[in-house]
Design an enzyme around this catalytic site. Structure first.
Site, PDB file in Angstrom:
ATOM      1  N   GLY A  54       4.856  -8.181   1.850  1.00 26.03           N
ATOM      2  CA  GLY A  54       4.943  -7.339   3.040  1.00 26.03           C
ATOM      3  C   GLY A  54       4.946  -8.040   4.387  1.00 26.03           C
ATOM      4  O   GLY A  54       5.495  -7.524   5.350  1.00 26.03           O
ATOM      5  N   ASP A 112      -5.249  -1.193   5.004  1.00 23.03           N
ATOM      6  CA  ASP A 112      -5.507   0.218   4.753  1.00 23.03           C
ATOM      7  C   ASP A 112      -6.991   0.371   4.376  1.00 23.03           C
ATOM      8  O   ASP A 112      -7.849   0.367   5.258  1.00 23.03           O
ATOM      9  CB  ASP A 112      -4.528   0.660   3.641  1.00 23.03           C
TER      10      ASP A 112
HETATM   11  P1  IMP Z   1      -5.520  -1.916   1.127  1.00 16.88           P
HETATM   12  O1  IMP Z   1      -5.857  -0.473   0.810  1.00 16.88           O
HETATM   13  O2  IMP Z   1      -5.991  -2.300   2.507  1.00 16.88           O
HETATM   14  O3  IMP Z   1      -6.002  -2.829   0.058  1.00 16.88           O
HETATM   15  O4  IMP Z   1      -3.940  -1.996   1.150  1.00 16.88           O
HETATM   16  C1  IMP Z   1      -3.272  -2.316  -0.012  1.00 16.88           C
HETATM   17  C2  IMP Z   1      -1.800  -2.425   0.153  1.00 16.88           C
HETATM   18  O5  IMP Z   1      -1.284  -1.108   0.108  1.00 16.88           O
HETATM   19  C3  IMP Z   1      -1.229  -3.012   1.432  1.00 16.88           C
HETATM   20  O6  IMP Z   1      -1.208  -4.403   1.454  1.00 16.88           O
HETATM   21  C4  IMP Z   1       0.178  -2.457   1.352  1.00 16.88           C
HETATM   22  O7  IMP Z   1       0.943  -3.246   0.470  1.00 16.88           O
HETATM   23  C5  IMP Z   1      -0.055  -1.097   0.735  1.00 16.88           C
HETATM   24  N1  IMP Z   1      -0.068  -0.044   1.762  1.00 16.88           N
HETATM   25  C6  IMP Z   1      -1.106   0.569   2.343  1.00 16.88           C
HETATM   26  N2  IMP Z   1      -0.707   1.499   3.216  1.00 16.88           N
HETATM   27  C7  IMP Z   1       0.651   1.482   3.188  1.00 16.88           C
HETATM   28  C8  IMP Z   1       1.671   2.204   3.889  1.00 16.88           C
HETATM   29  O8  IMP Z   1       1.433   3.101   4.717  1.00 16.88           O
HETATM   30  N3  IMP Z   1       2.952   1.879   3.566  1.00 16.88           N
HETATM   31  C9  IMP Z   1       3.285   0.916   2.660  1.00 16.88           C
HETATM   32  N4  IMP Z   1       2.357   0.209   1.999  1.00 16.88           N
HETATM   33  C10 IMP Z   1       1.062   0.485   2.263  1.00 16.88           C
END
Ligand code: IMP
Ligand code: MG
Length: 185
Positions: A54, A112
């Site tokens: 990403g 996120d």
């Molecule tokens: P985390 O919940 O912070 O561990 O996020 C995990 C992963 O989810 C991120 O690195 C993104 O790859 C994906 N992600 C979270 N939110 C979004 C979004 O709104 N669009 C696309 N990918 C997302």
């Protein structure tokens, strides 16, 4: 602009419309780069560590705006079901640099819940860097539940699902230069 006038794309089964134009993203990246320039100008050569896939587009735009000597590299997190009760385990792949005693700046597309960044930080700490900070293009403060402070965030958004500028919906949409939000829920 009426929402029906906004540019739309279809990715797999979902429809998305423009939420943030590329020009605004560029301004937000300039602002966060300026803060990093101020904070690291007099520090020992830092290493920017992008998290694939990403972060590739953000990394490229951010680097053009950094005005001190720096190194960059990428890592990838592989997740798989663990054999213990904690469930998902993330494995760090591709860290070739010796980061002991170094200033490391993790470059993320989006933070996120913070699960992935927490796993990454935990495994990097084992390599004994001098410092670790995070720069992320997007931050969802309403969803983040971890202790580690996200020092550099270009843009904060709500809990909506976005694509574009490196971010994907089931691997599609990474190439889009604007940010799109899902509309067909
Ligand atoms: P985390 O919940 O912070 O561990 O996020 C995990 C992963 O989810 C991120 O690195 C993104 O790859 C994906 N992600 C979270 N939110 C979004 C979004 O709104 N669009 C696309 N990918 C997302
Ligand atoms: Mg990511």
């Amino acid at each position: 602009m009426n929402s029906s006038d906004k540019k739309r794309v279809k990715l797999h089964d979902r429809t998305f419309e423009v939420m943030i134009p590329g020009s605004e993203i560029d301004k937000a990246i300039s602002a966060v780069a300026e803060r990093i320039n101020r904070d690291y100008r007099d520090q020992e050569t830092p290493l920017f560590l992008g998290v694939l896939n990403g972060s590739f587009m953000f990394m490229s735009e951010l680097m053009k705006k950094i005005d001190f000597n720096c190194e960059l590299s990428f890592v990838k997190l592989a997740s798989y079901s663990g054999t213990n009760s904690t469930g998902e385990v993330q494995e760090l792949i591709g860290l070739k640099n010796n980061i002991e005693g170094r200033n490391v700046i993790i470059v993320e597309d989006i933070v996120d819940t913070g699960e992935s960044i927490e796993h990454l930080i935990r495994s990097l700490v084992g390599h004994r860097p001098k410092s670790i900070e995070v720069v992320t293009l997007f931050f969802k403060p309403g969803s983040y539940s971890k202790e580690f402070p996200i020092k550099y965030s270009a843009m904060s958004i709500g809990n909506e699902f976005i694509v574009g500028f490196g971010l994907d919906y089931d691997q599609l949409g990474r190439n889009l230069k604007d940010i799109y939000v899902v509309v067909d829920d």
